[in-house]
Design a protein around this motif. Sequence first.
Motif, PDB file in Angstrom:
ATOM      1  N   GLU A   8       0.828  -1.196   0.000  1.00 19.03           N
ATOM      2  CA  GLU A   8       0.000   0.000   0.000  1.00 19.03           C
ATOM      3  C   GLU A   8       0.864   1.248   0.000  1.00 19.03           C
ATOM      4  O   GLU A   8       1.990   1.245   0.465  1.00 19.03           O
ATOM      5  N   THR A   9       0.331   2.334  -0.510  1.00 17.24           N
ATOM      6  CA  THR A   9       1.032   3.604  -0.495  1.00 17.24           C
ATOM      7  C   THR A   9       0.837   4.264   0.855  1.00 17.24           C
ATOM      8  O   THR A   9      -0.255   4.272   1.398  1.00 17.24           O
ATOM      9  N   LEU A  10       1.925   4.805   1.400  1.00 22.95           N
ATOM     10  CA  LEU A  10       1.826   5.568   2.630  1.00 22.95           C
ATOM     11  C   LEU A  10       1.111   6.866   2.307  1.00 22.95           C
ATOM     12  O   LEU A  10       1.426   7.554   1.355  1.00 22.95           O
ATOM     13  N   PRO A  28       7.655   6.282   0.538  1.00 25.61           N
ATOM     14  CA  PRO A  28       7.809   5.013  -0.181  1.00 25.61           C
ATOM     15  C   PRO A  28       6.710   4.027   0.157  1.00 25.61           C
ATOM     16  O   PRO A  28       6.091   4.092   1.212  1.00 25.61           O
ATOM     17  N   ARG A  29       6.470   3.101  -0.759  1.00 26.82           N
ATOM     18  CA  ARG A  29       5.552   2.013  -0.484  1.00 26.82           C
ATOM     19  C   ARG A  29       6.183   1.066   0.535  1.00 26.82           C
ATOM     20  O   ARG A  29       7.390   0.957   0.647  1.00 26.82           O
ATOM     21  N   SER A  30       5.333   0.369   1.272  1.00 26.45           N
ATOM     22  CA  SER A  30       5.812  -0.522   2.323  1.00 26.45           C
ATOM     23  C   SER A  30       6.800  -1.540   1.788  1.00 26.45           C
ATOM     24  O   SER A  30       7.853  -1.783   2.380  1.00 26.45           O
ATOM     25  N   ALA A  59       7.246  -5.183  11.584  1.00 25.27           N
ATOM     26  CA  ALA A  59       6.645  -3.888  11.896  1.00 25.27           C
ATOM     27  C   ALA A  59       7.706  -2.897  12.360  1.00 25.27           C
ATOM     28  O   ALA A  59       7.715  -1.728  11.945  1.00 25.27           O
ATOM     29  N   LEU A  60       8.618  -3.363  13.221  1.00 26.28           N
ATOM     30  CA  LEU A  60       9.687  -2.485  13.687  1.00 26.28           C
ATOM     31  C   LEU A  60      10.606  -2.087  12.541  1.00 26.28           C
ATOM     32  O   LEU A  60      10.986  -0.909  12.416  1.00 26.28           O
ATOM     33  N   TYR A  61      10.955  -3.055  11.699  1.00 27.59           N
ATOM     34  CA  TYR A  61      11.853  -2.750  10.592  1.00 27.59           C
ATOM     35  C   TYR A  61      11.219  -1.726   9.648  1.00 27.59           C
ATOM     36  O   TYR A  61      11.898  -0.809   9.165  1.00 27.59           O
ATOM     37  N   GLY A  62       9.936  -1.874   9.391  1.00 26.60           N
ATOM     38  CA  GLY A  62       9.250  -0.901   8.551  1.00 26.60           C
ATOM     39  C   GLY A  62       9.354   0.495   9.128  1.00 26.60           C
ATOM     40  O   GLY A  62       9.598   1.475   8.405  1.00 26.60           O
ATOM     41  N   TYR A  63       9.188   0.597  10.446  1.00 24.90           N
ATOM     42  CA  TYR A  63       9.325   1.897  11.105  1.00 24.90           C
ATOM     43  C   TYR A  63      10.745   2.423  10.997  1.00 24.90           C
ATOM     44  O   TYR A  63      10.958   3.589  10.648  1.00 24.90           O
ATOM     45  N   ILE A  99      -0.522   6.633   8.824  1.00 29.68           N
ATOM     46  CA  ILE A  99       0.386   6.010   7.863  1.00 29.68           C
ATOM     47  C   ILE A  99       0.331   4.497   8.064  1.00 29.68           C
ATOM     48  O   ILE A  99       0.447   4.007   9.184  1.00 29.68           O
ATOM     49  N   PRO A 100       0.155   3.726   6.996  1.00 25.79           N
ATOM     50  CA  PRO A 100       0.030   2.268   7.156  1.00 25.79           C
ATOM     51  C   PRO A 100       1.172   1.610   7.921  1.00 25.79           C
ATOM     52  O   PRO A 100       0.939   0.716   8.731  1.00 25.79           O
ATOM     53  N   ILE A 101       2.416   2.008   7.679  1.00 26.29           N
ATOM     54  CA  ILE A 101       3.526   1.410   8.420  1.00 26.29           C
ATOM     55  C   ILE A 101       3.399   1.720   9.906  1.00 26.29           C
ATOM     56  O   ILE A 101       3.719   0.882  10.759  1.00 26.29           O
ATOM     57  N   MET A 102       2.921   2.894  10.254  1.00 21.38           N
ATOM     58  CA  MET A 102       2.690   3.234  11.659  1.00 21.38           C
ATOM     59  C   MET A 102       1.508   2.444  12.213  1.00 21.38           C
ATOM     60  O   MET A 102       1.509   2.021  13.374  1.00 21.38           O
TER      61      MET A 102
END
Length: 302
Positions: A8-10, A28-30, A59-63, A99-102
Amino acid sequence: MVLSLPDETLSGEDPEHPQWSARPGELPRSAAVLARMRSENFPVASRVLPGGVRRHLHALYGYFRLVDYAGDEAPGNRDALLDFLEHDLERAYQGTARIPIMQALTPTVTECGIPMSTLVKLIEANRWDQHVKRYDDFAGLLDYCALSANPVGESVLHVFGRPEEGLIALSDRICTALQILENLQDIAEDRRAGRVYLPTEDLERYGCDEQDLTAPRALTALRGLVRFEVDRARRMLRDGSVLVGALSGTARVAVAGYVAGGLATVAAFRAAGHDPLAAQVSPSKARTFAEWARLHSMGGTR
C-alpha cells in the motif's frame, strides 16, 4: 528471506502539521521500504522465527526504514516530515495512526510494551543528521549511535520479552558496533551527502583529508584509519556478544544472527584490505552462517 507485507502507499493528511501533508508518491511504499532489509546488518525475518515474532520484527523494521528514508532521502522539508512522523508515532500508541507502516506498529508496541521514548530516539537521530555533519571525537559519535542504533536492539529485546537493564547495555554495544561498520561501508556515499561519521580527531591522527573519502581507492592512511575503526567495532561486538549466552530459544537465534552479521562484515573488511572505496564491502552469506553457528553453539565470544 521472503516478505509478504502489502504494497500500500503511505498516505495521510495531518491538519495539526500542515507544513507536511503526505500524499501518494511522497513516501515510499511498504514493500520498497522493507525490501532493503536484505542488505542490512540488522536481519529480522529469518524463517526459523515464529510467525508472531516475525510480524513484530517486520513492523519495527518498517518503522526504522521509514524514519531513515525521512532523514536521508525524502525530498522537501525533512525536519517537517520528521515532525509529522513523530506525531503519527504518538497516534500509533493511541491506535489512531494514519500512515500504514505506523498502523502496523500499533499491535507491536502494545503487545511488546515498547516505550515510545525508545522509538522516538530514531527520529531524533535523523533530526541530528539534518544539522550535525561532523563528529569531533568518538564520544560524540557514541552519543549519535545511542539515538540511531541502540534503540533497535532495545526494541528487539522487548519483542523477546527480555528488556532487562543489563541485557540492554550489552545490546547497545552490539548495535553501536553495527552502526560503526555500516558507516564505514558507506563513507564515500555519506561524504557525497555532506556527512562524515569518522571522528575528526581520528582523521587528523591518521593524516587523512575529507576528500580522501571519495577517491577511487583508499590511500594507505585511510586504510589504516578504517582498520582502526573496524577493530573498535570488533571489540564492541566481542564484548556485547555475551548477550547471546544470556538468551535462549528464538531470542538467542536472532541475536546470534545480528552479531554474526557484524563479525562477517569485519571479515569482509579484512578481505578487502580495509578499502571500502574500491568496491562495496559486504559480508558473505557463508561467513555469516559460520559465525552464527559458532556463536549459537558457544553462547557468544569471550
